[in-house]
Motif scaffolding. Structure first.
Motif, PDB file in Angstrom:
ATOM      1  N   MET A 106     -11.717   0.880   0.035  1.00  0.00           N
ATOM      2  CA  MET A 106     -11.676  -0.020   1.198  1.00  0.00           C
ATOM      3  C   MET A 106     -10.242  -0.142   1.692  1.00  0.00           C
ATOM      4  O   MET A 106      -9.309  -0.243   0.907  1.00  0.00           O
ATOM      5  N   HIS A 107     -10.101  -0.124   3.003  1.00  0.00           N
ATOM      6  CA  HIS A 107      -8.818  -0.413   3.633  1.00  0.00           C
ATOM      7  C   HIS A 107      -9.006  -1.732   4.380  1.00  0.00           C
ATOM      8  O   HIS A 107     -10.026  -1.929   5.033  1.00  0.00           O
ATOM      9  N   LEU A 108      -8.049  -2.614   4.262  1.00  0.00           N
ATOM     10  CA  LEU A 108      -8.144  -3.886   4.974  1.00  0.00           C
ATOM     11  C   LEU A 108      -6.929  -4.027   5.891  1.00  0.00           C
ATOM     12  O   LEU A 108      -5.788  -3.973   5.439  1.00  0.00           O
ATOM     13  N   ASN A 119      -0.665  -5.735   8.869  1.00  0.00           N
ATOM     14  CA  ASN A 119      -0.617  -5.477   7.438  1.00  0.00           C
ATOM     15  C   ASN A 119      -1.794  -4.593   7.061  1.00  0.00           C
ATOM     16  O   ASN A 119      -2.902  -4.765   7.573  1.00  0.00           O
ATOM     17  N   HIS A 120      -1.553  -3.645   6.182  1.00  0.00           N
ATOM     18  CA  HIS A 120      -2.576  -2.691   5.742  1.00  0.00           C
ATOM     19  C   HIS A 120      -2.606  -2.755   4.225  1.00  0.00           C
ATOM     20  O   HIS A 120      -1.658  -2.350   3.575  1.00  0.00           O
ATOM     21  N   ILE A 121      -3.670  -3.331   3.676  1.00  0.00           N
ATOM     22  CA  ILE A 121      -3.735  -3.541   2.234  1.00  0.00           C
ATOM     23  C   ILE A 121      -5.039  -2.965   1.675  1.00  0.00           C
ATOM     24  O   ILE A 121      -5.946  -2.601   2.437  1.00  0.00           O
ATOM     25  N   HIS A 122      -5.100  -2.875   0.356  1.00  0.00           N
ATOM     26  CA  HIS A 122      -6.250  -2.230  -0.276  1.00  0.00           C
ATOM     27  C   HIS A 122      -6.901  -3.147  -1.309  1.00  0.00           C
ATOM     28  O   HIS A 122      -6.410  -3.251  -2.432  1.00  0.00           O
ATOM     29  N   PRO A 123      -7.999  -3.797  -0.909  1.00  0.00           N
ATOM     30  CA  PRO A 123      -8.702  -4.661  -1.851  1.00  0.00           C
ATOM     31  C   PRO A 123      -9.217  -3.858  -3.046  1.00  0.00           C
ATOM     32  O   PRO A 123      -9.558  -2.692  -2.931  1.00  0.00           O
ATOM     33  N   TYR A 224       0.862  10.274   2.485  1.00  0.00           N
ATOM     34  CA  TYR A 224       0.560   8.854   2.386  1.00  0.00           C
ATOM     35  C   TYR A 224      -0.948   8.709   2.516  1.00  0.00           C
ATOM     36  O   TYR A 224      -1.531   9.165   3.507  1.00  0.00           O
ATOM     37  N   LEU A 225      -1.583   8.159   1.502  1.00  0.00           N
ATOM     38  CA  LEU A 225      -3.042   8.042   1.455  1.00  0.00           C
ATOM     39  C   LEU A 225      -3.712   9.404   1.686  1.00  0.00           C
ATOM     40  O   LEU A 225      -4.684   9.528   2.408  1.00  0.00           O
ATOM     41  N   GLY A 226      -3.127  10.433   1.070  1.00  0.00           N
ATOM     42  CA  GLY A 226      -3.742  11.752   1.083  1.00  0.00           C
ATOM     43  C   GLY A 226      -3.571  12.529   2.371  1.00  0.00           C
ATOM     44  O   GLY A 226      -4.222  13.551   2.563  1.00  0.00           O
ATOM     45  N   GLY A 229       0.040  10.914   7.231  1.00  0.00           N
ATOM     46  CA  GLY A 229       0.289   9.517   7.577  1.00  0.00           C
ATOM     47  C   GLY A 229      -1.032   8.847   7.886  1.00  0.00           C
ATOM     48  O   GLY A 229      -2.096   9.456   7.766  1.00  0.00           O
ATOM     49  N   HIS A 230      -0.941   7.583   8.251  1.00  0.00           N
ATOM     50  CA  HIS A 230      -2.149   6.822   8.542  1.00  0.00           C
ATOM     51  C   HIS A 230      -1.907   6.097   9.856  1.00  0.00           C
ATOM     52  O   HIS A 230      -0.862   5.477  10.025  1.00  0.00           O
ATOM     53  N   VAL A 231      -2.843   6.201  10.780  1.00  0.00           N
ATOM     54  CA  VAL A 231      -2.667   5.564  12.081  1.00  0.00           C
ATOM     55  C   VAL A 231      -3.800   4.583  12.345  1.00  0.00           C
ATOM     56  O   VAL A 231      -4.967   4.886  12.107  1.00  0.00           O
TER      57      VAL A 231
HETATM   58 CU   LIG Z   1      -5.664   1.870   3.690  1.00  0.00          CU
END
Ligand SMILES: [Cu+2]
Length: 290
Positions: A106-108, A119-123, A224-226, A229-231
């Protein structure tokens, strides 16, 4: 031949229906403990180009709902708050299995109403459909929480809710499109480029990165996260949360390319997250999509 055309027309209609469901609907509420049911959009922006495959086994599609709970009845700025997200199927039964997407179950995403805070966090998955994460909110005011996950047997899903942090909220900052799409963050100068920026079509967004001082191309981005990058992209009113795919996972720079599809014209905020020298950095842009 005529029959083939009819089948294609039917397929196009199904596809259009799939696209129109990608709009987010959410319930608004305060921080009342207990029964915060977020009704986020069920499908992310990529519903269009995956719809064909999904409809082939539509009967088996897993649909989910998210129930939100906060540890604090009155969330205070800058104090630890635990966010609890319970994912159930549409019969109210906990969903057990989640696919790993971009290395996480999960990405939050947490944004303030004016999108100035991101903010991008991982529960952490606690089992039985329950995810938990501890976080802090920087100031009073409204925040949108968006859970992004893939229930096993289903497709990329996002569910959202609004919460209110107690106190006097700072003035909302206007969300104005950037005049120049160049930003310097942590010694990296990033330029956002695209061809044919227009709503309703798949397009590439390219983050081109050079060293802020030497202007030499950055070629040492770390995964980053495989991916490169992440957008994350949201509409200015925080109503739309767009799904974005990296077009080339393996790139180390200077170009990081992503594909997305803006559902309608308007102002959007784009956050690119990258990693270099073991540290992540975020490059935000505000663009006006014709
Ligand atoms: Cu994430």
């Amino acid at each position: 031949m005529k029959r083939f055309a009819l089948v294609m027309l039917a397929a196009a209609l199904i596809l259009m229906t799939a696209c129109s469901t990608s709009t987010n609907h959410e319930t608004k509420h305060g921080t009342n403990h207990g029964t915060n049911h977020g009704e986020g959009g069920s499908k992310t922006g990529n519903a269009g180009h995956e719809a064909g495959g999904e409809h082939a086994n539509a009967g088996a599609e897993v649909h989910t709902e998210a129930a939100w709970k906060l540890s604090e009845e009155q969330v205070q700025p800058n104090s630890d708050t635990t966010i609890d997200v319970q994912i159930n199927d549409d019969n109210g039964k906990p969903v057990d299995n989640f696919d790993i997407s971009h290395e996480k179950q999960m990405h939050l995403i947490v944004v303030s109403k004016d999108l100035s805070f991101f903010n991008h966090i991982h529960p952490e998955y606690k089992g039985n459909g329950r995810f938990e994460v501890k976080t802090r909110f920087p100031a009073a005011g409204e925040y949108k929480l968006i859970a992004d996950y893939v229930p096993t047997g289903g497709s990329a899903t996002n569910k959202s809710t609004w919460i209110t942090v107690k106190g006097t909220a700072p003035d909302m900052k206007p969300i104005k499109p950037d005049q120049e799409l160049v930003k310097s963050v942590d010694g990296v100068e990033a330029t956002l480029a695209y061809e044919h920026l227009v709503a309703g079509t798949d397009l590439n967004l390219t983050f081109r990165m050079v060293d802020s001082k030497s202007k030499k191309p950055v070629t040492d981005l770390e995964p980053y996260l495989g991916a490169v990058g992440h957008v994350v992209i949201m509409s200015a009113d925080a109503g739309e949360y767009l799904h974005v795919h990296p077009s080339d996972d393996k790139s180390k720079g200077p170009d990081a390319k992503f594909m997305t599809n803006f559902p309608q014209s308007g102002v959007y905020k784009v956050w690119g997250q990258f990693q270099r020298n073991g540290k992540t950095f975020i490059v935000p842009f505000v663009i006006d999509v014709p």
